[in-house]
Design a protein around this motif. Structure first.
Motif, PDB file in Angstrom:
ATOM      1  N   UNK A 311      -2.456  -0.788  31.224  1.00 32.40           N
ATOM      2  CA  UNK A 311      -2.064  -2.026  30.559  1.00 32.40           C
ATOM      3  C   UNK A 311      -2.140  -3.172  31.567  1.00 32.40           C
ATOM      4  N   UNK A 312      -2.693  -4.317  31.129  1.00 35.30           N
ATOM      5  CA  UNK A 312      -2.923  -5.435  32.039  1.00 35.30           C
ATOM      6  C   UNK A 312      -1.689  -5.853  32.845  1.00 35.30           C
ATOM      7  N   UNK A 313      -0.508  -5.787  32.252  1.00 34.39           N
ATOM      8  CA  UNK A 313       0.696  -6.254  32.945  1.00 34.39           C
ATOM      9  C   UNK A 313       0.915  -5.540  34.272  1.00 34.39           C
ATOM     10  N   UNK A 324       5.006 -13.382  29.885  1.00 36.94           N
ATOM     11  CA  UNK A 324       5.035 -13.888  28.506  1.00 36.94           C
ATOM     12  C   UNK A 324       5.276 -15.386  28.485  1.00 36.94           C
ATOM     13  N   UNK A 325       6.141 -15.850  29.384  1.00 40.38           N
ATOM     14  CA  UNK A 325       6.493 -17.267  29.395  1.00 40.38           C
ATOM     15  C   UNK A 325       5.345 -18.136  29.896  1.00 40.38           C
ATOM     16  N   UNK A 327       1.895 -17.070  30.879  1.00 44.79           N
ATOM     17  CA  UNK A 327       0.476 -16.757  30.738  1.00 44.79           C
ATOM     18  C   UNK A 327       0.033 -16.426  29.328  1.00 44.79           C
ATOM     19  N   UNK A 328       0.999 -16.064  28.463  1.00 50.64           N
ATOM     20  CA  UNK A 328       0.610 -15.694  27.101  1.00 50.64           C
ATOM     21  C   UNK A 328       0.204 -16.945  26.330  1.00 50.64           C
TER      22      UNK A 328
ATOM     23  N   UNK B  99       7.435 -18.174  22.402  1.00 46.55           N
ATOM     24  CA  UNK B  99       7.114 -16.745  22.474  1.00 46.55           C
ATOM     25  C   UNK B  99       8.283 -15.910  23.030  1.00 46.55           C
ATOM     26  N   UNK B 100       8.947 -16.360  24.116  1.00 42.05           N
ATOM     27  CA  UNK B 100      10.043 -15.520  24.636  1.00 42.05           C
ATOM     28  C   UNK B 100      11.123 -15.215  23.596  1.00 42.05           C
ATOM     29  N   UNK B 103       9.733 -12.882  20.915  1.00 40.08           N
ATOM     30  CA  UNK B 103       9.641 -11.528  21.476  1.00 40.08           C
ATOM     31  C   UNK B 103      10.991 -10.822  21.398  1.00 40.08           C
ATOM     32  N   UNK B 104      12.046 -11.509  21.807  1.00 39.87           N
ATOM     33  CA  UNK B 104      13.380 -10.886  21.812  1.00 39.87           C
ATOM     34  C   UNK B 104      13.799 -10.457  20.418  1.00 39.87           C
ATOM     35  N   UNK B 120       1.696 -12.178  18.863  1.00 41.52           N
ATOM     36  CA  UNK B 120       0.787 -13.122  19.527  1.00 41.52           C
ATOM     37  C   UNK B 120      -0.593 -12.529  19.817  1.00 41.52           C
ATOM     38  N   UNK B 125      -2.698 -17.666  21.784  1.00 37.42           N
ATOM     39  CA  UNK B 125      -2.532 -16.523  22.696  1.00 37.42           C
ATOM     40  C   UNK B 125      -3.341 -15.300  22.248  1.00 37.42           C
ATOM     41  N   UNK B 129      -5.179 -15.281  26.946  1.00 40.90           N
ATOM     42  CA  UNK B 129      -4.043 -14.903  27.794  1.00 40.90           C
ATOM     43  C   UNK B 129      -4.422 -13.736  28.688  1.00 40.90           C
ATOM     44  N   UNK B 306       3.092  -7.105  23.765  1.00 32.93           N
ATOM     45  CA  UNK B 306       2.067  -8.140  23.654  1.00 32.93           C
ATOM     46  C   UNK B 306       0.761  -7.545  24.174  1.00 32.93           C
ATOM     47  N   UNK B 307      -0.277  -8.329  24.137  1.00 31.45           N
ATOM     48  CA  UNK B 307      -1.574  -7.869  24.652  1.00 31.45           C
ATOM     49  C   UNK B 307      -1.477  -7.432  26.111  1.00 31.45           C
ATOM     50  N   UNK B 308      -0.478  -7.952  26.834  1.00 36.85           N
ATOM     51  CA  UNK B 308      -0.314  -7.587  28.253  1.00 36.85           C
ATOM     52  C   UNK B 308       0.144  -6.142  28.435  1.00 36.85           C
ATOM     53  N   UNK B 309       0.829  -5.619  27.429  1.00 35.12           N
ATOM     54  CA  UNK B 309       1.497  -4.320  27.562  1.00 35.12           C
ATOM     55  C   UNK B 309       0.673  -3.154  27.037  1.00 35.12           C
TER      56      UNK B 309
END
Lengths: 328, 328
Positions: A311-313, A324-325, A327-328, B99-100, B103-104, B120, B125, B129, B306-309
């Motif tokens: 996963x990219x993170x 998330x804050x 770069x998303x 987004x933050x 997300x929560x 997102x 995004x 991103x 998100x796409x990051x994860x």
């Protein structure tokens, strides 16, 4: 606590990894290992020791991730599984056709020892592969194009230097601008090898050598040059050193595909790299995946992974909320 | 067994998701949900039923993933957490600053219900991103640039249409070619808002309206147009329908950064999109992440992602060995 990085092999790529570690404040260089005489090797980082490659296993536990900077043909098929017995490892194995068997060998070793191994990190394979995968997943009805260059091809430069009468040489692979434009236009062209890339050679001939024979030997060389429009320039050794000392490279991954109920809309996804230094950029990708390997290992994962499995993170030093804050 | 997809909200995006499902043989459309009168809604896929949005919870268990196609301002902040109580969900929430908190809220709901939620997903995004993250991880010493267009901005088109005397209008955001070139050259330019994008407006005025006043109202509008070089063209409704009916968009994410011991080498990473249909492409990204959401859920994962994860391999219908063989 900083990630302790070991480097095995100190050529252009190993040196690039050393530079990449310097650019990442959460990493520190722990040691460099070489198969040369360690006492003859001078590295850039002050206070870091150079060891013989044989000593690597004895440093198990002192290194969070070992980065393997040898060649794909002779070094990595043995080294990566071997080192995965002691360390988390990252390599940039780039013989595309042999990736499946390399993966299996490394996966066995890393799974058995309980380490994480990342193979084929770099830009192709690596970032180009990622972009092929993402673009294919998004546009299943589409077509892929990869162009390389403008850049120095090591293999082709070596091939030139093996020709009798050649003292030195450098080869550039150059994408054909018109082909790139045709692809971007969404016209889905069928492109032959010749239509996609040209090859430009800068050759230093030995004194008295037959330049015409050299040129003929180059442009007709099967696999390497015969299928391309190739130009040959004879220059002096001084000119070669002055104008062609760098190792630039780059390229383009383009996927075009349709969307809509009747495939009525065209879309173009393009990823490109323009690199002053091919080995340093490759090393920078490797460094990011070294961070990922260590994190995955700390989470208890094991076995072989590629850029597809991570996963990219995990590549970023920033945490999830920050990413998330910002770069998303 | 095909992934059963539900769509909540049948505007441009919902229709785009329907088309994307058609392009992915491992997916099938299970149902469409609307807040309009279901009997008045005609969808493209034969044999698939349209239900009232209120009926969605009763279909828990019959849908593998619910795709939320409402707007980020009014719909998704409530809908995504609400639906995550019953389904794996994917949305394309695109209010970056919020987004933050989104997300929560979604993470709480999805964690509690044991579902996977992806928020997102789209291109910005989304794919933009991802490219920011990858490029930042690879080149920590560098600089990011994002350009949008050429494309239709819905928000700016709406702003034009709210001006008295305007019957209809369409706004294009256009990146300044010279600015793009400066960035690509690696010169690290400081660019003002005005230097990065221009705005072009096509306006249908009501009969007898004061065109000069309309133009002035547009080009001086704070936040939307005042900081840009804006051109305004008055055209007929017929011309607008004929020449500006599409919803194209796209853009560029570029990161330039140095490598080398003394930062002596420059490297440029560029990702770009050229889309005939903004909503259909967004929907195509969503479909790939819907596949990932279902797979992650089947593996026992839960909560908001998100796409990051999400590891890239989850997006593809092909398995790991196939991906390594053909795409790495």
């Amino acid at each position: 606590m900083a990630i302790k990085v070991g480097i095995l092999g100190y050529g252009n790529l190993g040196k690039g990894v050393e530079c990449a570690v310097k650019h990442n404040p959460d990493m520190e260089l722990a040691a460099v290992f070489t198969r040369r005489d360690p006492s003859c090797l001078k590295i850039l980082t002050e206070g870091v020791k150079v060891f013989s490659a044989d000593e690597a296993p004895s440093m198990k536990g002192q290194i969070d991730v070992m980065i393997l900077c040898g060649g794909s043909a002779a070094d990595l098929p043995g080294q990566t599984p071997e080192m995965a017995a002691y360390f988390n490892v990252v390599d940039s194995f780039d013989t595309h056709a042999k990736i499946p068997e390399h993966f299996e060998a490394v996966d066995q070793a890393a799974s058995r020892s309980g380490h994480v191994a990342v193979i084929s990190a770099g830009w192709d394979p690596g970032m180009f592969s990622l972009n092929r995968l993402y673009a294919n997943a998004i546009l299943p009805g589409g077509r892929d194009y990869t162009f390389w260059g403008k850049g120095v091809s090591q293999g082709h430069s070596d091939a030139i230097r093996r020709i009798p009468g050649v003292k030195d040489g450098r080869q550039y692979t150059i994408p054909v601008e018109g082909a790139l434009e045709a692809v971007r236009s969404g016209s889905d062209p069928e492109l032959t090898t010749r239509q996609k890339h040209t090859r430009e050679c800068f050759v230093v001939a030995e004194e008295g050598a037959d330049k015409e024979a050299i040129e003929r030997a180059i442009v007709t060389m099967p696999n390497y040059f015969a299928d391309y429009d190739t130009t040959v320039h004879f220059i002096s050794q001084e000119e070669l050193m002055r104008d062609h000392a760098g190792i630039p490279h780059g390229g383009f991954v383009i996927r075009t595909g349709t969307t809509g109920w009747e495939d009525e809309h065209r879309n173009v996804i393009e990823y490109s790299l323009k690199l002053d230094s091919n080995p340093e950029f490759t090393a920078s990708v490797i460094a990011a995946y070294a961070r990922a390997a260590v994190r995955l290992s700390r989470e208890g994962q094991r076995g072989c992974k590629t850029v597809f499995d991570i996963a990219p993170a995990y590549l970023s030093a920033a945490d999830g909320a920050e990413l998330r804050k910002h770069m998303l």
